[in-house]
Design a protein around this motif. Structure first.
Motif, mmCIF file in Angstrom:
data_model
loop_
_atom_site.group_PDB
_atom_site.id
_atom_site.type_symbol
_atom_site.label_atom_id
_atom_site.label_comp_id
_atom_site.label_asym_id
_atom_site.label_seq_id
_atom_site.Cartn_x
_atom_site.Cartn_y
_atom_site.Cartn_z
ATOM 1 N N LYS A 1 12.354 -5.101 0.892
ATOM 2 C CA LYS A 1 12.938 -5.705 2.123
ATOM 3 C C LYS A 1 13.967 -4.588 2.684
ATOM 4 N N ALA A 2 13.977 -4.421 4.095
ATOM 5 C CA ALA A 2 15.029 -3.595 4.602
ATOM 6 C C ALA A 2 16.139 -4.195 4.600
ATOM 7 N N PRO B 1 11.723 9.614 12.542
ATOM 8 C CA PRO B 1 10.274 9.145 12.767
ATOM 9 C C PRO B 1 9.421 10.154 11.858
ATOM 10 N N ASP B 2 9.875 11.502 11.608
ATOM 11 C CA ASP B 2 8.978 12.279 10.966
ATOM 12 C C ASP B 2 9.074 11.717 9.459
ATOM 13 N N GLN B 3 10.153 11.444 9.009
ATOM 14 C CA GLN B 3 10.313 11.217 7.568
ATOM 15 C C GLN B 3 9.735 9.869 7.321
ATOM 16 N N GLU B 4 9.679 8.713 8.269
ATOM 17 C CA GLU B 4 9.018 7.632 8.016
ATOM 18 C C GLU B 4 7.357 7.763 7.973
ATOM 19 N N LYS B 5 6.941 8.687 8.882
ATOM 20 C CA LYS B 5 5.521 8.971 8.788
ATOM 21 C C LYS B 5 5.167 9.585 7.662
ATOM 22 N N PRO C 1 0.953 -1.152 0.015
ATOM 23 C CA PRO C 1 0.076 -0.051 0.032
ATOM 24 C C PRO C 1 0.812 1.425 -0.135
ATOM 25 N N ASN C 2 2.145 1.217 0.637
ATOM 26 C CA ASN C 2 2.695 2.349 0.636
ATOM 27 C C ASN C 2 4.341 2.057 0.758
ATOM 28 N N LEU C 3 4.731 0.982 -0.188
ATOM 29 C CA LEU C 3 6.035 0.502 -0.124
ATOM 30 C C LEU C 3 6.962 1.487 -1.215
ATOM 31 N N MET C 4 8.214 1.721 -0.915
ATOM 32 C CA MET C 4 9.249 2.342 -1.833
ATOM 33 C C MET C 4 10.646 1.934 -1.825
ATOM 34 N N PHE D 1 11.383 2.130 2.140
ATOM 35 C CA PHE D 1 10.198 1.887 3.241
ATOM 36 C C PHE D 1 9.498 0.747 2.936
ATOM 37 N N ASP D 2 9.526 -0.054 3.785
ATOM 38 C CA ASP D 2 8.852 -1.564 3.762
ATOM 39 C C ASP D 2 7.590 -1.482 4.382
#
Length: 241
Positions: free
Chosen positions: A235-236, A115-119, A79-82, A97-98
């Protein structure tokens, strides 16, 4: 005494005229939904985008402040992988981003994103037609009509459901999104979207300019293929799993 009265009346009339002009200007602004409806039509329509489960972009990247250029590849999946890689020869940049963790590495091992970038990635990386639905925001309003990147644009102020604030700019004539200003603890970052081209009946910006304090990062996209990428690419790195 008579002169004072005349001046006062003139001032009241001028104030009324200015108020009327402001009301008319405000009335000329479209609603948020109207802006996104025009945007959806401009990029190929919601029905066309609803079928998208992912895509692969390829092109080049120019790191202007370092005088470096290289290949660019980005994978996006539901849904929001990159996953994005930029190979500059002397250095390879790897970001991803997994769905839970975001990471970046530049030759010195993988580092977890703040955390703000992940969000931000979790909320803004959308597949399908979700990015054309203003209902994904907690709050959105059309603030004004102004010039952005040389074009007349509607400026929208939006707040994501995670609390992030940003501005979005849409070309008044074409309806295309031509820019964003994203706020973060590190400061605001401006992104410019140019040179929209059609791929499989859907339009995407093929020149993305990220304005940074030290200089611009310019992404030039030459090919776009729609379809879900292999899940393994998201995958991370092992040290972050």
């Amino acid at each position: 005494m008579q002169r004072v009265v005349h001046v006062a009346v003139a001032a009241v009339m001028l104030g009324g005229a200015m108020t009327g002009s402001a009301v008319r200007a405000e009335a000329q602004l479209p609603t948020v939904q109207q802006v996104y409806d025009k945007y959806a039509t401009a990029v190929g329509g919601r029905d066309a985008w609803a079928k998208v489960t992912g895509r692969t972009e390829k092109g080049t990247a120019d790191i202007t402040f370092a005088g470096l250029s290289g290949s660019y590849v980005r994978y996006i999946g539901a849904p929001n992988l990159m996953r994005m890689t930029i190979n500059l020869g002397v250095l390879e940049i790897d970001q991803g981003f997994d769905g839970e963790k975001g990471w970046q590495q530049q030759g010195q091992g993988a580092q977890r994103m703040p955390p703000d970038q992940e969000k931000s990635l979790a909320e803004n990386l959308q597949t399908g037609a979700t990015f054309l639905d203003p209902g994904r925001f907690a709050k959105a309003e059309v603030q004004s009509k102004e010039t952005f990147d040389g074009a007349e644009a509607y400026k929208l102020a939006v707040t994501t459901k995670g609390g992030a604030e940003q501005f979005e700019f849409f070309d008044v004539n074409s309806g295309l999104r031509i820019g964003s200003v994203v706020k973060s603890p590190a400061g605001a970052q401006q992104i410019i979207y140019r040179d929209y081209k059609e791929f499989e009946g859907k339009k995407l910006s093929t020149k993305v300019i990220q304005n940074q304090p030290q200089g611009d990062v310019i992404i030039n996209i030459s090919t776009v293929t729609f379809g879900a990428p292999d899940g393994a690419v998201f995958k991370a790195p092992a040290e972050l799993r």
